[in-house]
Design a protein around this motif. Sequence first.
Motif, PDB file in Angstrom:
ATOM      1  N   GLY A 222      28.982 -42.753  34.925  1.00 44.55           N
ATOM      2  CA  GLY A 222      29.270 -43.471  33.698  1.00 44.55           C
ATOM      3  C   GLY A 222      29.537 -42.557  32.518  1.00 44.55           C
ATOM      4  N   VAL A 223      29.929 -43.181  31.427  1.00 44.71           N
ATOM      5  CA  VAL A 223      30.170 -42.484  30.156  1.00 44.71           C
ATOM      6  C   VAL A 223      29.297 -43.138  29.104  1.00 44.71           C
ATOM      7  CG1 VAL A 223      31.847 -41.947  28.351  1.00 44.71           C
ATOM      8  CG2 VAL A 223      32.530 -41.848  30.756  1.00 44.71           C
ATOM      9  N   SER A 224      28.585 -42.321  28.316  1.00 45.43           N
ATOM     10  CA  SER A 224      27.677 -42.852  27.297  1.00 45.43           C
ATOM     11  C   SER A 224      27.939 -42.204  25.940  1.00 45.43           C
ATOM     12  CB  SER A 224      26.216 -42.611  27.697  1.00 45.43           C
ATOM     13  OG  SER A 224      25.934 -41.223  27.761  1.00 45.43           O
TER      14      SER A 224
ATOM     15  N   ASN B  37      27.924 -39.023  32.856  1.00 46.13           N
ATOM     16  CA  ASN B  37      26.620 -38.982  33.506  1.00 46.13           C
ATOM     17  C   ASN B  37      26.687 -39.401  34.967  1.00 46.13           C
ATOM     18  OD1 ASN B  37      25.221 -38.638  30.830  1.00 46.13           O
ATOM     19  ND2 ASN B  37      26.016 -40.698  30.529  1.00 46.13           N
ATOM     20  N   VAL B  38      25.933 -38.687  35.785  1.00 47.28           N
ATOM     21  CA  VAL B  38      25.672 -39.107  37.155  1.00 47.28           C
ATOM     22  C   VAL B  38      24.186 -39.433  37.243  1.00 47.28           C
ATOM     23  CG1 VAL B  38      25.652 -38.456  39.586  1.00 47.28           C
ATOM     24  CG2 VAL B  38      27.518 -37.683  38.110  1.00 47.28           C
TER      25      VAL B  38
ATOM     26  N   GLY C 115      23.928 -35.220  32.661  1.00 42.53           N
ATOM     27  CA  GLY C 115      25.055 -35.581  31.820  1.00 42.53           C
ATOM     28  C   GLY C 115      25.647 -34.367  31.137  1.00 42.53           C
ATOM     29  N   ALA C 116      26.975 -34.369  30.963  1.00 44.40           N
ATOM     30  CA  ALA C 116      27.677 -33.259  30.328  1.00 44.40           C
ATOM     31  C   ALA C 116      28.530 -33.776  29.180  1.00 44.40           C
ATOM     32  CB  ALA C 116      28.554 -32.522  31.339  1.00 44.40           C
ATOM     33  N   ASP C 117      28.549 -33.026  28.090  1.00 40.76           N
ATOM     34  CA  ASP C 117      29.357 -33.381  26.927  1.00 40.76           C
ATOM     35  C   ASP C 117      30.836 -33.303  27.290  1.00 40.76           C
ATOM     36  OD1 ASP C 117      30.428 -33.764  24.393  1.00 40.76           O
ATOM     37  OD2 ASP C 117      30.109 -31.680  23.787  1.00 40.76           O
ATOM     38  N   ILE C 118      31.560 -34.406  27.097  1.00 42.22           N
ATOM     39  CA  ILE C 118      32.988 -34.428  27.403  1.00 42.22           C
ATOM     40  C   ILE C 118      33.833 -34.561  26.143  1.00 42.22           C
ATOM     41  CG2 ILE C 118      32.698 -35.342  29.731  1.00 42.22           C
ATOM     42  CD1 ILE C 118      33.342 -38.130  28.614  1.00 42.22           C
TER      43      ILE C 118
ATOM     44  N   SER D  90      29.155 -30.043  21.631  1.00 39.46           N
ATOM     45  CA  SER D  90      28.219 -28.982  22.029  1.00 39.46           C
ATOM     46  C   SER D  90      28.669 -28.262  23.293  1.00 39.46           C
ATOM     47  CB  SER D  90      26.823 -29.568  22.267  1.00 39.46           C
ATOM     48  OG  SER D  90      26.799 -30.358  23.454  1.00 39.46           O
ATOM     49  N   GLU D  91      29.449 -28.958  24.133  1.00 44.80           N
ATOM     50  CA  GLU D  91      29.836 -28.467  25.457  1.00 44.80           C
ATOM     51  C   GLU D  91      28.614 -28.151  26.319  1.00 44.80           C
ATOM     52  OE1 GLU D  91      32.475 -25.177  24.840  1.00 44.80           O
ATOM     53  OE2 GLU D  91      34.108 -26.467  24.138  1.00 44.80           O
ATOM     54  N   GLY D  92      27.481 -28.801  26.000  1.00 47.96           N
ATOM     55  CA  GLY D  92      26.252 -28.607  26.750  1.00 47.96           C
ATOM     56  C   GLY D  92      26.007 -29.738  27.718  1.00 47.96           C
ATOM     57  N   PHE D  93      24.816 -29.722  28.326  1.00 51.77           N
ATOM     58  CA  PHE D  93      24.463 -30.801  29.236  1.00 51.77           C
ATOM     59  C   PHE D  93      22.981 -31.126  29.105  1.00 51.77           C
ATOM     60  CE2 PHE D  93      23.599 -27.035  31.764  1.00 51.77           C
ATOM     61  CZ  PHE D  93      22.450 -27.356  32.479  1.00 51.77           C
ATOM     62  N   MET D  94      22.610 -32.297  29.616  1.00 53.55           N
ATOM     63  CA  MET D  94      21.231 -32.775  29.602  1.00 53.55           C
ATOM     64  C   MET D  94      20.881 -33.283  30.986  1.00 53.55           C
ATOM     65  SD  MET D  94      20.852 -34.894  26.028  1.00 53.55           S
ATOM     66  CE  MET D  94      22.050 -36.144  26.491  1.00 53.55           C
TER      67      MET D  94
END
Length: 266
Positions: free
Chosen positions: A99-101, A130-131, A147-150, A154-158
Amino acid sequence: SMTRYPYLLFDADNTLFCFDEANAHAFRAVCAAFAVPAHAEFTGSAGLGVHVWDGGYRDTDPQVWPVPAMNIETDHFYFKGLEAGGYLVKTDAHRLTLGVSYMGLGFDAGDSDDARMKKLDDRDRSFFANVTYVWRSQLGQIMASVGADISGKSEGFMSDVSWLKRFDMAGFGVPPQVGVLFTSKKFNDYYYGISHAESKRSGLDAYSADAGVSPYFRLIGDYRISEKFSVYAEGTVRSLSKEIKDSPMVDGDIAYGFGAGVSYHF
């Protein structure tokens, strides 16, 4: 009673309308051409709420947003809260989604009461892909997501791992949730780091943040006021990781949020 239409669609200006039989035939043909199910059953609720979130920024008021209180799903797709996507696997015990959040954390320098903070750059809100895997049992629900910033902010992930279990009594539902949130170096550095240029003009020390882990607790309560309507309230407390707490932009150890709203069930 409310009319139940076999086909519903939103047009370009978000007007909801139903098909007559001729249009329904054409609609079925289009769905077949693109391998989309024309008779997808959907369940859930839709409503509106208000959410307040304090990200821990120094002398900065909490952010307040109106948010859609959405919880809609079909056999193939879902729209929950601020995320929409599709099911890769969907069984009673196992669910895997893509998904996309919308990620609402951000910093507007002009909102701070600290003269030094006002001279920093804004940190923008972003969208994440997000997966998520969910395992359900009588012991509760375990969820793990990455999840990764798209949106190129930030170009980071959580990554988030949590457990929750719902308890129902006399119309009330209470699902406490306990989890840990991992945020990457790029994520933390974008939202809580201070560049040398910002340090020079603001007087705050330059700071480069590393990755960190923040445990949290969330409590949600809902009450069914009628067959079709319910109200809810929620609160979240997150212990900020050391990497975030050490930032000169932050003046506390805790981030918190709470919200409330109303939902219509169908």
